[in-house]
Design an enzyme around this catalytic site. Structure first.
Site, PDB file in Angstrom:
ATOM      1  N   HIS A   1       0.796  -1.177  -0.060  1.00  0.00           N
ATOM      2  CA  HIS A   1      -0.125  -0.140   0.024  1.00  0.00           C
ATOM      3  C   HIS A   1       0.914   1.342   0.052  1.00  0.00           C
ATOM      4  CE1 HIS A   1      -3.873   1.971   1.725  1.00  0.00           C
ATOM      5  NE2 HIS A   1      -3.191   2.808   0.912  1.00  0.00           N
TER       6      HIS A   1
ATOM      7  N   GLU B   1      -2.577  -1.903  -3.183  1.00  0.00           N
ATOM      8  CA  GLU B   1      -3.735  -1.038  -2.577  1.00  0.00           C
ATOM      9  C   GLU B   1      -3.402   0.520  -2.625  1.00  0.00           C
ATOM     10  OE1 GLU B   1      -5.015  -3.908   0.970  1.00  0.00           O
ATOM     11  OE2 GLU B   1      -4.012  -2.143   1.475  1.00  0.00           O
TER      12      GLU B   1
ATOM     13  N   HIS C   1      -7.848  -5.640   7.544  1.00  0.00           N
ATOM     14  CA  HIS C   1      -7.680  -4.863   8.384  1.00  0.00           C
ATOM     15  C   HIS C   1      -7.881  -5.365   9.976  1.00  0.00           C
ATOM     16  CE1 HIS C   1      -6.448  -0.379   9.118  1.00  0.00           C
ATOM     17  NE2 HIS C   1      -6.995  -0.674  10.349  1.00  0.00           N
TER      18      HIS C   1
END
Length: 239
Positions: free
Chosen positions: A43, A70, A191
């Site tokens: 990410h 991401e 997450h």
């Protein structure tokens, strides 16, 4: 079986804290795959505080499983980065500049037209698209209208309330997953999933195809070792 994609952002954070190349991000990605991970997730953020843009190019050369990038598609540099590397999957996350970590999903109704435009850009280049959403059936229905291939359920709410009442914590995620199935959407999640809450989540979420786990997995690896930790997470997903 739900696939495990290891997010290696925290490895990059550790490397960057001292400069140089220790730990070696590329070698860690290779080792994660060798130890059983079925994907590698990164990410990158505009300040490059962990994953650097060059890391993405370097990883593209060596990742042999699924490569998932991401990030915030409102940043043109991110769009260019993804199109230059053509990962198997891009996950669109509504971060704001300077955000420490992702903390909410897209409002797929409010941003439907924008998301449709962004998703089509990536799909035209043969990239599967997943978008980050909260466990809200209306948001899932809105996601289906954007043309996305998959959604990724934002699981911080589940993880935060798991120990108080896991049945209540997972309930909205079950409803969201059921809606995704009915609408023909693929389903990812991520997450704050960890060794305590992952198995229950995977056992109860219908159609769960992939989880992306970074912070907890890398933290556990400090105690258990990377190879053992990846195997421990895989066992949680072996339904």
């Amino acid at each position: 079986m739900t696939r495990l994609s290891v997010n290696i952002n925290k490895i990059a954070t550790l490397r960057n804290s001292r400069g140089g190349n220790n730990p070696d991000l590329i070698q860690v990605a290779k080792d994660c795959e060798r130890f059983g991970a079925q994907g590698i997730t990164v990410h990158p953020r505009p300040d490059e505080r962990h994953i650097r843009y060059q890391d993405v190019f370097d990883l593209k050369e060596i990742v042999t499983t699924e490569f998932n990038i991401e990030g915030n598609c409102q940043e043109q540099k991110f769009i260019d980065l993804v199109l230059s590397n053509k990962p198997e999957q891009v996950t669109l996350v509504p971060d704001v500049l300077g955000q420490i970590t992702s903390n909410h999903g897209w409002d797929t109704i409010k941003h439907k037209d924008y998301l449709k435009e962004m998703i089509s850009i990536f799909q035209l280049h043969g990239i599967r698209v997943s978008i980050f959403v909260d466990p809200d059936v209306k948001m899932v229905e809105g996601a289906a209208e954007t043309g996305t291939d998959r959604i990724e359920l934002y699981t911080e709410g589940y993880a935060s309330h798991y120990h108080q009442n896991r049945e209540q914590a997972i309930s909205p995620y079950i409803h969201a997953a059921q809606a995704a199935q009915k609408l023909g959407l693929g389903l990812n999640a991520g997450h704050d999933l960890d060794l305590h809450n992952l198995q229950y989540f995977a056992q109860n979420i219908p159609g769960l195809q992939e989880v992306s786990i970074g912070h907890a997995l890398i933290s556990d690896a400090l105690y258990y070792g990377l190879e053992n930790t990846i195997q421990m997470y895989l066992r949680q997903l072996a339904l």
